[in-house]
Design an enzyme around this catalytic site. Structure first.
Site, short mmCIF file in Angstrom:
data_model
loop_
_atom_site.label_atom_id
_atom_site.label_comp_id
_atom_site.label_asym_id
_atom_site.label_seq_id
_atom_site.Cartn_x
_atom_site.Cartn_y
_atom_site.Cartn_z
N ARG A 19 0.84 -1.19 0.00
CA ARG A 19 0.00 0.00 0.00
C ARG A 19 0.88 1.25 0.00
O ARG A 19 1.87 1.32 0.73
CB ARG A 19 -0.93 0.02 1.22
CG ARG A 19 -1.96 -1.11 1.21
CD ARG A 19 -2.90 -1.06 2.39
NE ARG A 19 -3.75 -2.25 2.43
CZ ARG A 19 -4.60 -2.53 3.40
NH1 ARG A 19 -4.73 -1.71 4.43
NH2 ARG A 19 -5.32 -3.63 3.36
N GLU B 114 -5.70 -0.08 15.88
CA GLU B 114 -6.39 -1.05 15.03
C GLU B 114 -5.42 -2.08 14.44
O GLU B 114 -4.37 -1.72 13.89
CB GLU B 114 -7.11 -0.31 13.90
CG GLU B 114 -7.93 -1.20 12.98
CD GLU B 114 -7.21 -1.50 11.69
OE1 GLU B 114 -7.21 -2.69 11.29
OE2 GLU B 114 -6.64 -0.58 11.08
N ARG C 286 2.57 -5.25 12.09
CA ARG C 286 1.82 -4.41 13.02
C ARG C 286 1.51 -5.12 14.33
O ARG C 286 1.64 -4.53 15.40
CB ARG C 286 0.53 -3.92 12.36
CG ARG C 286 -0.33 -3.07 13.27
CD ARG C 286 -1.52 -2.48 12.55
NE ARG C 286 -1.12 -1.43 11.61
CZ ARG C 286 -1.95 -0.52 11.13
NH1 ARG C 286 -3.22 -0.52 11.49
NH2 ARG C 286 -1.52 0.38 10.28
N ARG D 265 2.81 1.51 10.27
CA ARG D 265 2.25 1.83 8.96
C ARG D 265 3.35 1.71 7.92
O ARG D 265 4.27 2.51 7.87
CB ARG D 265 1.67 3.25 8.99
CG ARG D 265 0.75 3.57 7.82
CD ARG D 265 0.21 4.99 7.94
NE ARG D 265 -0.51 5.21 9.16
CZ ARG D 265 -1.80 4.93 9.35
NH1 ARG D 265 -2.50 4.41 8.36
NH2 ARG D 265 -2.39 5.17 10.50
#
Length: 420
Positions: free
Chosen positions: A257, A346, A387, A272
């Site tokens: 991403r 998250e 993560r 991230r």
């Protein structure tokens, strides 16, 4: 994608869905386009019928009558060509607008503009209380010789990283732990392609809206940001037998991403990244709301079971309307406790779509009466790394910089402690 008849019959509902999801969409524009599409389609079909009838007459006519018919047919042919060109233009615009229609959120989805309005559903585990100042994941991993961000940036650029030693082995252990757990629950395991064509991204709803967050190849394919995309494409344009339902997959893949909308967010560490790895649950079930809800709760429970086995405190939230994607009917996020930040972050998202995706993919099944129906689709994160390592390491750290390994991982990792 919603059915055009449903959209026409429920314009107010679609408009309200767009409003709840904070999506700019003009349902009246779509209806007007559809009116024009239906009108032009009727005109084109009428002209084709006239042409076909004339062709039959020409073969039976004498020379004089044939010449008259041929003259008439030139006019019909010219009109048909013009009509077909207009229809093509309208159809292209109609398809583009149809891809922008938001799905209808479930009644239980709370109102709100962004994740700040998400509603806490449940919590699990005790937030740790340390007798020392806890380290963040960067300090822990560098102390354990697991992470090299400086050389990662040198080689890969911004958000680049190297995992070394125990970080590599721990990642492999986590992936295998998640895969084994879900295979034992009846999920079929798959390694999926990372490079995908445009169609699976359109089918899942990542295109056209998410174009800026995708990497592309020189040949026009895309690098997928989740194993959901290729897994959903597996049965594209196919019809499943009723006896095959539900289809439950646990898919693993690297993910990519651009994080185009995240400038300045989480610029340090491994929260991230441009490259990461996911174990993803994907379900195709019978096309009823009750079945979708049943499997939505099931895959949420599966994800929670993995988190509980890893002994990571977490909470589950119901995402508000403004935090839903175009196609989601309802979504849960699981957020893991991060001691260094003193908050939940998250780590999982778990969603169902009704037939929004399967209409785009043309994935059907035969119901108990043999009638073809669109399946319903669901997906959910089982485990995403790096993560998840943030919470795993930070919550299990000790004063000397070592980290306790949860018992569930020891059969895969072969150690019970990470030591400097």
């Amino acid at each position: 994608m919603l059915d055009i008849k449903f959209i026409r019959d429920n314009k107010e509902l679609v408009a309200e869905a767009a409003k709840k999801k904070n999506i700019s969409f003009d349902v009246e524009k779509l209806v007007a386009l559809d009116d024009e599409r239906v009108k032009l389609l009727a005109e084109v079909e009428s002209a084709r019928a006239t042409q076909n009838a004339a062709n039959d007459s020409i073969t039976k006519a004498d020379a004089v009558e044939r010449e008259n018919l041929l003259t008439e047919m030139r006019t019909v042919k010219e009109a048909l060509a013009v009509g077909e060109e207009k229809l093509k233009a309208i159809m292209d615009e109609w398809r583009t607008v149809m891809l922008q229609v938001p799905n209808i959120p479930d009644m239980s989805v709370p109102d709100g503009d962004d994740d700040a309005a998400n509603l806490e559903y449940s919590t699990w585990g005790k937030v740790p209380s340390f007798s020392f100042t806890p380290k963040d994941h960067i300090e822990l991993m560098e102390g354990l010789h697991m992470l090299d961000l400086e050389r990662g940036a040198k080689v890969s650029g911004f958000r680049g990283y190297f995992f070394k030693g125990d970080a590599t082995l721990l990642s492999l252990a986590l992936w295998r732990f998640a895969l084994d757990t879900l295979v034992n629950k009846g999920f079929e395991s798959m390694f999926t392609p990372t490079i995908v064509r445009k169609e699976p991204l359109l089918g899942t709803g990542y295109l056209p809206q998410g174009e800026e967050d995708l990497y592309r190849t020189q040949d026009g394919e895309y690098f997928s940001g989740t194993a959901e995309v290729p897994t959903m494409g597996y049965y594209m344009d196919e019809t499943l037998e009723h006896s095959e339902m539900p289809k439950k997959f646990v898919s693993f893949s690297p993910c990519y991403r651009r994080e185009a909308g995240s400038h300045g967010k989480d610029t340090r560490g491994v929260m991230r990244l441009h490259e990461f790895y996911k174990v993803e649950m994907v379900v195709l079930c019978e096309g009823t709301h009750d079945e979708s809800v049943k499997y939505h709760e099931e895959i949420r429970e599966n994800a929670e079971e993995l988190m509980q086995a890893l002994e990571i405190p977490y909470r589950v939230v119901i995402n508000c309307g403004g935090d839903l994607g175009l196609g989601q009917v309802k979504k849960y996020d699981i957020e893991a406790w991060v001691p260094s930040e003193g908050r939940y972050r998250e780590t999982h998202s778990i969603s169902y779509f009704h037939d929004f995706q399967t209409r785009r993919f043309n994935i059907k099944y035969k119901d108990s009466d043999g009638k073809k129906r669109f399946a319903h689709s669901l997906n959910g994160t089982a485990l995403a790394t790096p993560r998840l390592l943030i919470s795993l390491l930070e919550n299990h750290q000790r004063a000397d910089g070592s980290v306790r390994v949860p018992p569930a991982l020891i059969p895969y990792f072969k150690k019970n402690t990470l030591t400097p």
